[in-house]
Design a protein around this motif. Sequence first.
Motif, PDB file in Angstrom:
ATOM      1  N   SER A 129      -1.244  10.991 -17.250  1.00 33.89           N
ATOM      2  CA  SER A 129      -0.657   9.680 -16.969  1.00 33.89           C
ATOM      3  C   SER A 129       0.526   9.799 -16.008  1.00 33.89           C
ATOM      4  CB  SER A 129      -0.216   9.007 -18.273  1.00 33.89           C
ATOM      5  OG  SER A 129       0.732   9.818 -18.961  1.00 33.89           O
ATOM      6  N   THR A 130       1.349  10.834 -16.206  1.00 37.05           N
ATOM      7  CA  THR A 130       2.483  11.034 -15.305  1.00 37.05           C
ATOM      8  C   THR A 130       2.006  11.427 -13.919  1.00 37.05           C
ATOM      9  OG1 THR A 130       3.846  11.757 -17.169  1.00 37.05           O
ATOM     10  CG2 THR A 130       4.639  12.319 -14.965  1.00 37.05           C
ATOM     11  N   ARG A 131       0.950  12.206 -13.869  1.00 38.79           N
ATOM     12  CA  ARG A 131       0.439  12.713 -12.594  1.00 38.79           C
ATOM     13  C   ARG A 131       0.032  11.582 -11.661  1.00 38.79           C
ATOM     14  NH1 ARG A 131      -2.963  18.090 -12.422  1.00 38.79           N
ATOM     15  NH2 ARG A 131      -3.325  18.310 -10.188  1.00 38.79           N
ATOM     16  N   LEU A 132      -0.593  10.544 -12.204  1.00 36.73           N
ATOM     17  CA  LEU A 132      -1.048   9.421 -11.394  1.00 36.73           C
ATOM     18  C   LEU A 132       0.124   8.755 -10.692  1.00 36.73           C
ATOM     19  CD1 LEU A 132      -3.502   7.654 -10.645  1.00 36.73           C
ATOM     20  CD2 LEU A 132      -2.929   6.220 -12.613  1.00 36.73           C
ATOM     21  N   ARG A 133       1.199   8.512 -11.425  1.00 36.79           N
ATOM     22  CA  ARG A 133       2.364   7.834 -10.854  1.00 36.79           C
ATOM     23  C   ARG A 133       3.092   8.734  -9.865  1.00 36.79           C
ATOM     24  NH1 ARG A 133       5.077   7.704 -14.973  1.00 36.79           N
ATOM     25  NH2 ARG A 133       6.762   9.144 -14.467  1.00 36.79           N
ATOM     26  N   VAL A 134       3.282  10.002 -10.235  1.00 37.87           N
ATOM     27  CA  VAL A 134       4.023  10.920  -9.377  1.00 37.87           C
ATOM     28  C   VAL A 134       3.239  11.218  -8.100  1.00 37.87           C
ATOM     29  CG1 VAL A 134       5.026  13.230  -9.217  1.00 37.87           C
ATOM     30  CG2 VAL A 134       5.296  11.907 -11.307  1.00 37.87           C
ATOM     31  N   ARG A 135       1.900  11.270  -8.200  1.00 35.32           N
ATOM     32  CA  ARG A 135       1.087  11.477  -6.999  1.00 35.32           C
ATOM     33  C   ARG A 135       1.322  10.356  -5.993  1.00 35.32           C
ATOM     34  NH1 ARG A 135      -3.850  11.307  -9.028  1.00 35.32           N
ATOM     35  NH2 ARG A 135      -4.147  13.541  -9.348  1.00 35.32           N
ATOM     36  N   ALA A 136       1.368   9.120  -6.493  1.00 34.64           N
ATOM     37  CA  ALA A 136       1.615   7.977  -5.602  1.00 34.64           C
ATOM     38  C   ALA A 136       3.008   8.064  -4.978  1.00 34.64           C
ATOM     39  CB  ALA A 136       1.457   6.673  -6.375  1.00 34.64           C
ATOM     40  N   ASP A 137       4.013   8.436  -5.795  1.00 35.04           N
ATOM     41  CA  ASP A 137       5.377   8.586  -5.265  1.00 35.04           C
ATOM     42  C   ASP A 137       5.435   9.692  -4.214  1.00 35.04           C
ATOM     43  OD1 ASP A 137       6.265   6.605  -6.956  1.00 35.04           O
ATOM     44  OD2 ASP A 137       7.031   7.985  -8.477  1.00 35.04           O
ATOM     45  N   LEU A 138       4.782  10.811  -4.495  1.00 32.60           N
ATOM     46  CA  LEU A 138       4.790  11.930  -3.553  1.00 32.60           C
ATOM     47  C   LEU A 138       4.128  11.528  -2.240  1.00 32.60           C
ATOM     48  CD1 LEU A 138       5.320  14.891  -2.886  1.00 32.60           C
ATOM     49  CD2 LEU A 138       3.185  15.477  -4.053  1.00 32.60           C
ATOM     50  N   GLY A 139       3.036  10.800  -2.335  1.00 36.73           N
ATOM     51  CA  GLY A 139       2.362  10.344  -1.128  1.00 36.73           C
ATOM     52  C   GLY A 139       3.261   9.477  -0.267  1.00 36.73           C
ATOM     53  N   ARG A 140       4.048   8.634  -0.886  1.00 37.92           N
ATOM     54  CA  ARG A 140       4.978   7.772  -0.135  1.00 37.92           C
ATOM     55  C   ARG A 140       6.032   8.600   0.581  1.00 37.92           C
ATOM     56  NH1 ARG A 140       6.731   5.364  -4.061  1.00 37.92           N
ATOM     57  NH2 ARG A 140       8.868   6.120  -4.225  1.00 37.92           N
ATOM     58  N   HIS A 141       6.585   9.611  -0.097  1.00 38.20           N
ATOM     59  CA  HIS A 141       7.608  10.451   0.533  1.00 38.20           C
ATOM     60  C   HIS A 141       7.011  11.292   1.661  1.00 38.20           C
ATOM     61  CE1 HIS A 141      10.671   9.263  -2.264  1.00 38.20           C
ATOM     62  NE2 HIS A 141       9.974   9.692  -3.303  1.00 38.20           N
ATOM     63  N   LEU A 142       5.788  11.770   1.476  1.00 39.01           N
ATOM     64  CA  LEU A 142       5.162  12.576   2.526  1.00 39.01           C
ATOM     65  C   LEU A 142       4.873  11.735   3.766  1.00 39.01           C
ATOM     66  CD1 LEU A 142       2.699  14.846   0.504  1.00 39.01           C
ATOM     67  CD2 LEU A 142       4.950  15.424   1.426  1.00 39.01           C
ATOM     68  N   ARG A 143       4.541  10.467   3.577  1.00 35.35           N
ATOM     69  CA  ARG A 143       4.304   9.604   4.736  1.00 35.35           C
ATOM     70  C   ARG A 143       5.576   9.401   5.555  1.00 35.35           C
ATOM     71  NH1 ARG A 143       0.864   7.096   0.994  1.00 35.35           N
ATOM     72  NH2 ARG A 143       2.474   5.592   0.346  1.00 35.35           N
ATOM     73  N   ASP A 144       6.735   9.477   4.899  1.00 32.81           N
ATOM     74  CA  ASP A 144       8.013   9.292   5.586  1.00 32.81           C
ATOM     75  C   ASP A 144       8.570  10.592   6.155  1.00 32.81           C
ATOM     76  OD1 ASP A 144       7.958   6.608   4.967  1.00 32.81           O
ATOM     77  OD2 ASP A 144       9.155   6.838   3.136  1.00 32.81           O
ATOM     78  N   TYR A 145       7.987  11.727   5.797  1.00 34.35           N
ATOM     79  CA  TYR A 145       8.518  13.022   6.215  1.00 34.35           C
ATOM     80  C   TYR A 145       7.993  13.361   7.613  1.00 34.35           C
ATOM     81  CZ  TYR A 145       8.920  18.146   6.318  1.00 34.35           C
ATOM     82  OH  TYR A 145       9.194  19.449   6.686  1.00 34.35           O
ATOM     83  N   PRO A 146       8.871  13.601   8.585  1.00 36.76           N
ATOM     84  CA  PRO A 146       8.424  13.821   9.962  1.00 36.76           C
ATOM     85  C   PRO A 146       7.977  15.254  10.266  1.00 36.76           C
ATOM     86  CG  PRO A 146      10.812  13.847   9.888  1.00 36.76           C
ATOM     87  CD  PRO A 146      10.352  13.536   8.484  1.00 36.76           C
ATOM     88  N   GLY A 147       8.215  16.184   9.338  1.00 40.90           N
ATOM     89  CA  GLY A 147       7.896  17.581   9.583  1.00 40.90           C
ATOM     90  C   GLY A 147       6.450  17.913   9.274  1.00 40.90           C
ATOM     91  N   HIS A 148       6.191  19.203   9.120  1.00 38.16           N
ATOM     92  CA  HIS A 148       4.847  19.715   8.863  1.00 38.16           C
ATOM     93  C   HIS A 148       4.718  20.032   7.373  1.00 38.16           C
ATOM     94  CE1 HIS A 148       6.424  20.806  12.815  1.00 38.16           C
ATOM     95  NE2 HIS A 148       5.202  20.712  13.290  1.00 38.16           N
ATOM     96  N   THR A 149       3.624  19.618   6.749  1.00 38.27           N
ATOM     97  CA  THR A 149       3.455  19.821   5.305  1.00 38.27           C
ATOM     98  C   THR A 149       2.172  20.586   5.014  1.00 38.27           C
ATOM     99  OG1 THR A 149       4.599  17.747   4.787  1.00 38.27           O
ATOM    100  CG2 THR A 149       3.240  18.713   3.051  1.00 38.27           C
ATOM    101  N   LEU A 150       2.297  21.636   4.187  1.00 34.46           N
ATOM    102  CA  LEU A 150       1.132  22.349   3.666  1.00 34.46           C
ATOM    103  C   LEU A 150       1.119  22.187   2.153  1.00 34.46           C
ATOM    104  CD1 LEU A 150      -1.295  24.234   4.294  1.00 34.46           C
ATOM    105  CD2 LEU A 150       0.198  26.138   3.631  1.00 34.46           C
ATOM    106  N   LEU A 151       0.056  21.586   1.654  1.00 43.46           N
ATOM    107  CA  LEU A 151      -0.142  21.378   0.221  1.00 43.46           C
ATOM    108  C   LEU A 151      -1.182  22.364  -0.270  1.00 43.46           C
ATOM    109  CD1 LEU A 151      -0.129  19.739  -2.488  1.00 43.46           C
ATOM    110  CD2 LEU A 151      -1.845  18.255  -1.423  1.00 43.46           C
ATOM    111  N   VAL A 152      -0.795  23.244  -1.184  1.00 44.42           N
ATOM    112  CA  VAL A 152      -1.724  24.190  -1.794  1.00 44.42           C
ATOM    113  C   VAL A 152      -2.140  23.639  -3.152  1.00 44.42           C
ATOM    114  CG1 VAL A 152      -1.910  26.468  -2.863  1.00 44.42           C
ATOM    115  CG2 VAL A 152      -0.883  26.236  -0.596  1.00 44.42           C
ATOM    116  N   THR A 153      -3.446  23.493  -3.373  1.00 44.06           N
ATOM    117  CA  THR A 153      -3.914  22.914  -4.621  1.00 44.06           C
ATOM    118  C   THR A 153      -5.332  23.371  -4.914  1.00 44.06           C
ATOM    119  OG1 THR A 153      -4.286  20.818  -5.801  1.00 44.06           O
ATOM    120  CG2 THR A 153      -4.794  20.838  -3.458  1.00 44.06           C
TER     121      THR A 153
END
Length: 342
Positions: free
Chosen positions: A161-185
Amino acid sequence: MTLEAAIRVRREGFDLDLDLAIAPGEVVALLGPNGAGKTTALRALAGLVPGARVRVGESTWDGLPAERRPIGVVFQDYLLFVHLTALDNVAFGLRARGTAKPAANATAREWLDKVGLAGFERAKPRTLSGGQAQRVALARALATSPLLLLLDEPLAALDASTRLRVRADLGRHLRDYPGHTLLVTHDPLDAMVLADRIVILEEGRVVQQGTPAEVVRRPRTDYVANLVGLNLYRGRANGTEVSLVDGGRLAVAEPATGDVHVVFPPTAVGLYPEKPAGSPRNTWPVTVSGVEHHAHTTRVHLDGTPPVLADVTTATVADLRLAPGDTLWAVLKATEVHTYPS
């Protein structure tokens, strides 16, 4: 400027050979099974293990130790300093880079506010929920304005349940981040939701890459097909018939020629106790080898030529009384089968 990395790590029994390019503002997900080399690649980029040559424009990171690389890292277990407050955790990287305490604290407060933790400045990590700790770790990683953000299974420690909300929050912050992002999953949903591009790594090699939509529609390995829930085969097409490499033939609606991949969803497979009358274009005998019950469907593993996965309703399970060893007939419409060059 695009970040370009050539990662070559050699150790006993395993070689990692990976070239990555990440554009500014782009999120690239590195997805693969355990042991594929995902974490090794991240650690090499971070400078924690040797083997990565990194270039951004005219700047190279060759030989730079981890503490001098312009990176931010969010680890799976967050690794917050338990004796420090949330504010001091976020300010730590700035202070380590020589920023005066008042300025570092001011920036840390701004970032805690950005991630929705205003008022938690004095909280210690042990008093935070998993989602709150993840947001502190993200704020700490971004507070130094890194050129590269590395996310190592950032949602793995959270409950569903927490993962669903935090995933959405993380996605919002990543959209605002101007640098390069590597997500390992290893979680395909995290990759599909958060990434602009997915790189599939198996046994230290890239086996497929593309946008989430491209990967879902055209898997190229069994691992990827299992991730996205499709039946995948390899074969040779001649018009509207494909001879499969491992045995069996399938009729397709769209003519093709040459070596192809063949895919269709488990929901497209019908199961019958007797061979259906009439002339369905794909019909073959199968034996139940396993049954998995999910929330609204049941996945049936079937041996045959070819073996196949079928998703059926609870009512179908009740009607057929499915059990390992049962013999059935699989039916598949040619219009449900798709091919693309292998």
